[in-house]
Structures are given as structure tokens and as C-alpha cells.
Scaffold this active site. Structure first.
Site, PDB file in Angstrom:
ATOM      1  N   ASP A 116      -7.431   1.461  10.653  1.00 62.50           N
ATOM      2  CA  ASP A 116      -6.191   2.118  10.933  1.00 62.50           C
ATOM      3  C   ASP A 116      -6.250   3.520  10.254  1.00 62.50           C
ATOM      4  O   ASP A 116      -5.735   4.507  10.834  1.00 62.50           O
ATOM      5  CB  ASP A 116      -5.092   1.309  10.044  1.00 62.50           C
ATOM      6  CG  ASP A 116      -4.697   0.270  10.726  1.00 62.50           C
ATOM      7  OD1 ASP A 116      -4.865   0.224  11.804  1.00 62.50           O
ATOM      8  OD2 ASP A 116      -4.188  -0.932   9.680  1.00 62.50           O
TER       9      ASP A 116
ATOM     10  N   ARG B 187      -0.550   2.463  15.940  1.00 56.92           N
ATOM     11  CA  ARG B 187      -0.907   3.650  14.978  1.00 56.92           C
ATOM     12  C   ARG B 187      -0.795   5.018  15.305  1.00 56.92           C
ATOM     13  O   ARG B 187      -0.241   5.891  14.889  1.00 56.92           O
ATOM     14  CB  ARG B 187      -2.583   3.235  14.467  1.00 56.92           C
ATOM     15  CG  ARG B 187      -2.558   1.917  13.603  1.00 56.92           C
ATOM     16  CD  ARG B 187      -1.415   2.299  12.357  1.00 56.92           C
ATOM     17  NE  ARG B 187      -1.644   1.108  11.485  1.00 56.92           N
ATOM     18  CZ  ARG B 187      -0.619   0.281  11.402  1.00 56.92           C
ATOM     19  NH1 ARG B 187       0.410   0.170  12.071  1.00 56.92           N
ATOM     20  NH2 ARG B 187      -0.920  -0.970  10.397  1.00 56.92           N
TER      21      ARG B 187
ATOM     22  N   ASP C  82       0.877  -1.228   0.150  1.00 59.49           N
ATOM     23  CA  ASP C  82      -0.093  -0.063  -0.112  1.00 59.49           C
ATOM     24  C   ASP C  82       0.715   1.357   0.018  1.00 59.49           C
ATOM     25  O   ASP C  82       0.588   2.351  -0.822  1.00 59.49           O
ATOM     26  CB  ASP C  82      -0.865  -0.096   1.168  1.00 59.49           C
ATOM     27  CG  ASP C  82      -2.010  -1.035   1.166  1.00 59.49           C
ATOM     28  OD1 ASP C  82      -2.557  -1.407   0.141  1.00 59.49           O
ATOM     29  OD2 ASP C  82      -2.512  -1.566   2.195  1.00 59.49           O
TER      30      ASP C  82
ATOM     31  N   SER D 129      -1.645  -9.581   3.982  1.00 52.67           N
ATOM     32  CA  SER D 129      -1.394  -8.391   4.280  1.00 52.67           C
ATOM     33  C   SER D 129      -0.897  -8.432   5.689  1.00 52.67           C
ATOM     34  O   SER D 129      -1.707  -9.013   6.780  1.00 52.67           O
ATOM     35  CB  SER D 129      -2.341  -7.465   4.267  1.00 52.67           C
ATOM     36  OG  SER D 129      -2.266  -6.268   4.802  1.00 52.67           O
TER      37      SER D 129
END
Ligand code: ARG
Length: 413
Positions: free
Chosen positions: A123, A94, A14, A173
């Protein structure tokens, strides 16, 4: 000179695709930031990749100790598990990654910050909320979300653009940090499909032997494992290896994302699962049942805030203060048995223990005066007993009335 944008860069698919989009679509100079929260990546390779794709500058931030101290420790104290299962590894990292990215943006005089989150996950919320809380004036660009991209389209674009991606990225992922690993996508999106062994990194599936790990806590913080004092980052790695070697630490559940999607989530977090179980057990020994019942609600709320990207909400720090106050007596040792994927606390000790053997014992020498129990039980059940008797009388009355009605009806005919 083009405007600068600072991108939170992991080196994955990404964010790699984002570098190119930010350059070509937004015509910006891209500065990449990789924040090390213990993901054990090849950071030199990540820097090379960022620059090869076109970043004008790359910044590496070692945030491992900060992550452990300011994010993982509060989570251990809060027994942080979302929906009773997920140890929050990604969720905790995060806000820290966002804060470090903002720091670099300020230093570099950037006009925007960017992240590679999709519009379907949690996220994006965690990044956006923290970024906006810290620098509301900066523009946030999320190319994957803005363009509604799918993984397949990204892989195709990466190939066309000669953007290097790892072979692993094609399968799953993965998000990894000190506190755990999240595996998503690919064949495990089928909720009925058992995750294959290759999806995991720490887990040994072949070891049948039992093992033990003893964790020592000081005011809610794990300070030693198997008698050896170590830093939290070392301790987590130690427990990860040990519990993982006995197959412990896989979490597989259906999770409610903030955006309303139910998702099948697979995690690998041997240390988190073991440490939280041990911590919770110790709390049960040293806290009163009233503290435990209330703290459970607080823990749940804390976990929700951390999960839902509301790390910056004052309620989280308010709850931290309560939780900290409860931890002053959470000191002691917990012994955990690990075998073939299961874990069980088999022993615990604390100088603050409220467990008193001479009260609990069924053997001779008990100091508990049983004669006191009789009166207590009578009072304890008082309302329940009255409620039953009232209901019984009321039922009988109702039956009687119904019968009378029936009989009366017949008579009228
Ligand atoms: N569902 C988890 C969470 O919301 C894990 C997310 C993993 N993220 C990722 N980019 N692979 O925290």
C-alpha cells in the site's frame, strides 16, 4: 498558524494513531480525508473519531461510482487477478484514495500529505507513487513506516493516548471496499492455520443448497444479474450477497509482495471471483484462440502493474487500450452455479459466439468436412515427426560408436 497536512484516514488503528503523531511529533494541523470506495463504514462515526483524536477538519469523499467505473470495470475487462488468485480490491482503491487526498491537499493549501501504511506492504508503494506522480512537490509523511511501528506498539500507544479503536482491530487488520475484503494479521498469519468463520463477513458456511446467478455482459462490462439491469455498484452487491450465501468467494493463498516478503493472504470477494470467472468464460466463447493467448499475457501484466502500485505508468493505459479493443465482442450471458463454496459456469450465450454447434457436433448434420483433417494432421505434426526420427537415428549411431569403442579397447589388450 501551523502547517497543514492532509491524512488519508480510514478510521482504523494505523491512521488513528497517525493523527496524534502528526500533531505531536510534526506539530502540524491535521485534516483527515475518508474516501468511500464502498467499504460500508459508519462515516459519521469515522468523522467523530477523527475530530475526537484531534483533526481540525474532516472531509468525506463519495468515490463509489468513480471507483466502479474507472478502476473496477478495467479490472473486470483485464480479468484482474494477481498471481491468478487475488482480485486486487485493495490495490485498485489505493491510487484513487491517493488522488482524492492530493485533491484535498491542493484545495487546503497543505504542505504535506500523509498515510498510515507500514514499510512492509504494497500500500505504501501505491500511495507514494500516485501522490508523487500528481504532486511531486508535496512532502509525504508515513508515521508508521518512519517510526518502524508494530501493531502491538500502536495498540499500546492508542490505549495510553485514549485513542478509540474497534475491538475487531485487535483481532485482524481488515481492508474493505466494493470489490472485496482483505483480512490480515492475528491467527491467520500462521500459514498453516485455517481461517476461522468469524474472519468472514459475506460467507454462509451452513448453506448446502445450490443456487444460480446469471450475469449479462455488454462489451466486457456486467450490466445485469438474473435478468435485472442495475448499476455496477448494485450489481456487485447483489452478486456478493448471492455468491456469499453459497459459500463462494474465499481466496486463501501465499502472495509475493512487491517488497519481497511472501505473505499468507486471506480475501473474501464473492462478486469479484464470480464476475471474473464468468467474464473469462465469455471471452473464451467470443475471442479467437490467438486473441485469448495474447490477452492472457496482457491481463497478467495489467494485474501486475495494478498490484505493484504502477497504476500511473503509461503502460497501464496502453494495455487498457488493447484490452478495450478486445471487449467490443464480449457481450452475452453467463450462468454460474454456486454451491458449498464452489462455482462453475454451466451455460453461456452470445451473439458473437465463435462456438458453432454444427461444426463441433459429433451427431449427424455436421458441416465439418473430416476428409480435410487428414492432410492437416500430416502437416501439423511434420517437424515433431522429423525431430523424433532424427533423434532416433542419432541415438542409434551413438550406440554403435560406443560399442565399437568398447570392442576396439578389448582388442587392444
Ligand atoms: N495483500 C493485499 C494487497 O497488497 C491486501 C492488503 C490489505 N491492506 C491492508 N491495509 N489491510 O493488496
Amino acid at each position: 498558524m501551523a502547517n497543514k497536512v492532509v491524512l488519508a484516514y480510514s478510521g482504523g488503528l494505523d491512521t488513528s494513531v497517525c493523527i496524534r503523531y502528526l500533531q505531536t511529533l510534526h506539530k502540524m494541523d491535521v485534516i483527515t480525508v475518508t474516501v468511500d470506495c464502498g467499504q460500508d463504514d459508519d462515516f459519521a462515526e469515522i468523522e467523530r473519531r477523527a475530530k475526537a483524536i484531534g483533526a481540525i477538519k474532516h472531509v468525506y469523499v463519495d468515490a463509489k461510482d468513480e471507483f466502479a467505473r474507472d478502476y473496477v470495470i478495467p479490472s473486470i475487462k483485464a480479468n484482474g487477478l494477481y498471481q491468478g488468485k487475488y482480485p486486487l480490491a485493495t490495490a485498485l482503491a489505493r491510487p484513487l484514495i491517493a488522488a482524492k487526498t492530493v485533491e484535498v491537499a491542493t484545495k487546503e493549501n497543505a504542505v504535506a500529505i500523509a498515510h498510515g501504511c507500514t514499510g512492509k506492504g504494497n500500500d505504501q508503494i501505491r500511495f507514494d507513487v500516485t501522490m508523487r506522480a500528481l504532486r511531486p512537490d508535496l512532502k509525504i509523511i508515513a508515521p508508521i513506516r518512519d517510526m518502524n511501528l508494530t501493531r502491538d506498539v500502536e495498540i499500546k500507544y492508542a490505549k495510553e493516548q485514549n485513542i478509540p479503536i474497534s475491538t475487531e482491530a485487535k483481532k485482524y487488520s481488515i481492508d474493505l471496499n466494493l470489490w472485496g475484503r482483505a483480512v490480515e494479521g492475528g491467527n491467520i498469519e500462521d500459514a498453516d492455520f485455517e481461517p476461522p468463520e468469524e474472519a468472514f463477513q459475506y460467507i454462509n458456511f451452513k448453506n448446502d443448497k445450490a443456487g444460480y446467478v446469471e450475469i449479462e455482459f455488454d462489451q466486457g462490462v456486467p450490466v445485469a444479474a438474473d435478468g435485472k439491469h442495475m448499476s455496477l455498484t448494485d450489481l456487485i452487491q447483489y452478486v456478493n450477497d448471492k455468491a456469499g450465501a453459497h459459500g463462494v468467494g474465499i481466496v486463501d493463498h501465499i502472495e509475493d509482495r512487491v517488497v519481497g516478503i511472501k505473505s499468507r493472504e486471506v480475501y473474501e470477494a464473492p462478486a469479484a471471483v464470480t464476475i471474473i470467472e464468468a467474464h473469462r468464460d465469455l471471452e473464451k466463447m467470443v475471442l479467437t484462440k490467438h486473441e485469448l493467448a495474447f490477452k492472457r499475457m496482457v491481463d497478467d501484466q495489467w494485474s501486475w502493474l495494478a498490484y505493484a502500485g504502477l497504476w500511473q505508468d503509461p503502460l497501464r493505459t496502453d494495455l487498457d487500450r488493447f484490452i478495450d479493443a478486445t471487449q467490443t465482442r464480449v457481450s452475452g450471458k453467463v450462468r454460474v452455479k454456486l454451491q458449498r463454496g464452489s462455482l462453475r459456469v454451466v451455460g453461456r450465450q452470445s451473439r458473437y459466439s465463435l462456438y458453432k454447434n454444427d461444426l463441433a457436433t459429433y451427431a449427424a448434420g455436421s458441416t465439418f468436412d473430416q476428409s480435410l483433417a487428414k492432410g492437416f494432421v500430416e502437416l501439423w505434426g511434420l517437424q515433431s515427426i522429423i525431430a523424433n526420427s532424427v533423434a532416433g537415428t542419432a541415438d542409434k549411431k551413438q550406440q554403435q560408436q560406443q560399442q565399437e569403442k568398447l570392442v576396439g579397447g578389448k582388442n587392444r589388450k
